[in-house]
Write an enzyme that holds these catalytic residues in place. Structure first.
Site, PDB file in Angstrom:
ATOM      1  N   TYR A  28      39.435  39.659  38.263  1.00  0.00           N
ATOM      2  CA  TYR A  28      40.493  40.527  37.753  1.00  0.00           C
ATOM      3  C   TYR A  28      41.731  40.410  38.626  1.00  0.00           C
ATOM      4  CZ  TYR A  28      39.737  43.958  41.510  1.00  0.00           C
ATOM      5  OH  TYR A  28      39.661  44.575  42.734  1.00  0.00           O
ATOM      6  N   LYS A  47      38.574  37.544  43.891  1.00  0.00           N
ATOM      7  CA  LYS A  47      38.792  38.892  43.361  1.00  0.00           C
ATOM      8  C   LYS A  47      37.837  39.128  42.196  1.00  0.00           C
ATOM      9  CE  LYS A  47      42.680  42.045  42.597  1.00  0.00           C
ATOM     10  NZ  LYS A  47      42.240  43.070  43.525  1.00  0.00           N
ATOM     11  N   GLU A  87      39.006  45.240  55.767  1.00  0.00           N
ATOM     12  CA  GLU A  87      40.141  45.674  54.944  1.00  0.00           C
ATOM     13  C   GLU A  87      39.799  47.013  54.304  1.00  0.00           C
ATOM     14  OE1 GLU A  87      40.653  42.917  51.624  1.00  0.00           O
ATOM     15  OE2 GLU A  87      38.505  42.492  51.689  1.00  0.00           O
ATOM     16  N   LEU A 107      40.088  39.778  50.984  1.00  0.00           N
ATOM     17  CA  LEU A 107      40.930  39.315  49.879  1.00  0.00           C
ATOM     18  C   LEU A 107      42.336  39.037  50.437  1.00  0.00           C
ATOM     19  CD1 LEU A 107      40.930  39.110  46.680  1.00  0.00           C
ATOM     20  CD2 LEU A 107      42.278  41.202  46.795  1.00  0.00           C
TER      21      LEU A 107
HETATM   22  N1  PMP Z   1      41.847  44.082  49.623  1.00  0.00           N
HETATM   23  C1  PMP Z   1      41.097  44.530  48.592  1.00  0.00           C
HETATM   24  C2  PMP Z   1      39.615  44.618  48.757  1.00  0.00           C
HETATM   25  C3  PMP Z   1      41.715  44.923  47.393  1.00  0.00           C
HETATM   26  O1  PMP Z   1      40.976  45.368  46.365  1.00  0.00           O
HETATM   27  C4  PMP Z   1      43.130  44.879  47.294  1.00  0.00           C
HETATM   28  C5  PMP Z   1      43.807  45.330  46.038  1.00  0.00           C
HETATM   29  N2  PMP Z   1      43.698  44.371  45.048  1.00  0.00           N
HETATM   30  C6  PMP Z   1      43.855  44.393  48.384  1.00  0.00           C
HETATM   31  C7  PMP Z   1      43.184  44.010  49.534  1.00  0.00           C
HETATM   32  C8  PMP Z   1      45.353  44.280  48.332  1.00  0.00           C
HETATM   33  O2  PMP Z   1      45.740  43.173  47.563  1.00  0.00           O
HETATM   34  P1  PMP Z   1      47.148  43.173  46.797  1.00  0.00           P
HETATM   35  O3  PMP Z   1      48.180  43.455  47.823  1.00  0.00           O
HETATM   36  O4  PMP Z   1      47.252  41.785  46.269  1.00  0.00           O
HETATM   37  O5  PMP Z   1      47.072  44.212  45.745  1.00  0.00           O
END
Ligand code: PMP
Length: 288
Positions: A33, A148, A181, A206
């Site tokens: 996603y 993701k 994270e 991620l």
């Molecule tokens: N880490 C995780 C586990 C996430 O789910 C997200 C949100 N998608 C992020 C980091 C931040 O990624 P982004 O800045 O691309 O939304």
């Protein structure tokens, strides 16, 4: 808001949007996603989100149902049909529905592609004013967190543990005591010597799109950046902490496990980076 969703080529009311119970996204979390923010009717940093989507699909050997530019067109169409000024667009692609529940990849299934738009205040955020409280929890996820994938159970449990503890986000911690994270965000700290630290990209996290943009903006401000692991103890002692994500942009963190970070109020650098990110997001022509 009209609430129009997209399912495999059709735009239809959200309440009528359906996929098969045999869909592998439902049975196995066999799908990926993306979430992109919309501000002023425009998708923010969408090229980065779509290129991460392509990478997630490639890693799981799921064929993209449409060329990436056409996926961008679907997103734009959803923004238009939902008259969305500010909010989020969610995309999900699964390996599709086969006629059975065999674990191996089905030969005939076509990927399922669904998308929907949600109204949300992105710019005006009370959490940005007050800051958020973070709870640390063990990171219980699988080993390919750079993909993701829709398999988010560990993050769901982490977030709920945070909510149960009157916090707004969970920071997940590896077996060595280092923060990986947030449950749905990237974790940053600013050390007492004004170095901006976030974990290096690897299969353990991620690669956040917002992380990357914020790091560029911070470098432009002359901040020293370090991509490295930081421990929970180092985070407790940080001058500032914040999180980044497409849906929350930059949010100051004011406490971790009940310990105030810095003065216990949103830090100056965190607030500046939020303002700079918003400025950059709203002026896409400006150099990064
Ligand atoms: N880490 C995780 C586990 C996430 O789910 C997200 C949100 N998608 C992020 C980091 C931040 O990624 P982004 O800045 O691309 O939304």
């Amino acid at each position: 808001m009209p609430e129009i969703a997209y399912v495999n080529g059709a735009y239809l009311p959200l309440a009528e949007a359906r996929v098969s119970i045999l869909d592998r996204g439902f049975l196995f979390a066999d799908g990926v996603y993306e979430v992109a923010a919309v501000i002023g009717g425009r998708l923010i940093d969408n090229e980065a989100h779509l290129s991460r989507l392509e990478k997630s699909l490639r890693e799981l050997r799921i064929e993209s149902p449409l060329p990436i530019q056409t996926i961008a067109d679907v997103e734009a169409e959803l923004v238009a049909r939902n008259e969305l000024n500010e909010g989020l667009v969610y995309l999900q692609i699964t390996r599709g529905a086969a006629g059975d529940r065999d674990f191996g990849f089905p030969s005939g299934a076509t990927p399922t592609f669904i998308a929907f738009a949600t109204k949300k205040n992105i710019l005006a955020s009370s959490a940005a004013e007050t800051g958020v409280k973070v709870l640390t929890v063990p990171d219980m996820r699988w080993a390919r967190r750079d993909i993701k994938a829709v398999a988010l159970l560990a993050q769901v449990l982490a977030k709920q543990a945070a909510l149960d503890a009157d916090c707004q986000e969970a920071w997940m911690v590896d077996d060595d005591g280092y923060v990986t994270e947030g449950s749905s965000s990237t974790a940053f700290i600013l050390t007492k010597s004004d170095t901006l630290v976030t974990r290096q990209n690897s299969t353990a996290i991620l690669p956040g799109c917002t992380r990357k943009a914020v790091q560029s903006l911070a470098a432009r401000e002359g901040l020293t950046l370090e991509d490295r692991s930081f421990s929970v103890t180092e985070a407790y002692e940080a001058k500032e902490a914040f999180l980044t994500s497409a849906s929350n942009l930059v949010l100051p963190v004011v406490s971790i496990d009940g310990r105030p970070i810095g003065s216990g109020a949103p830090g100056a650098r965190s607030r500046l980076l939020r303002a700079l990110y918003i400025e950059w997001a709203m002026n896409p022509g400006a150099a990064r």
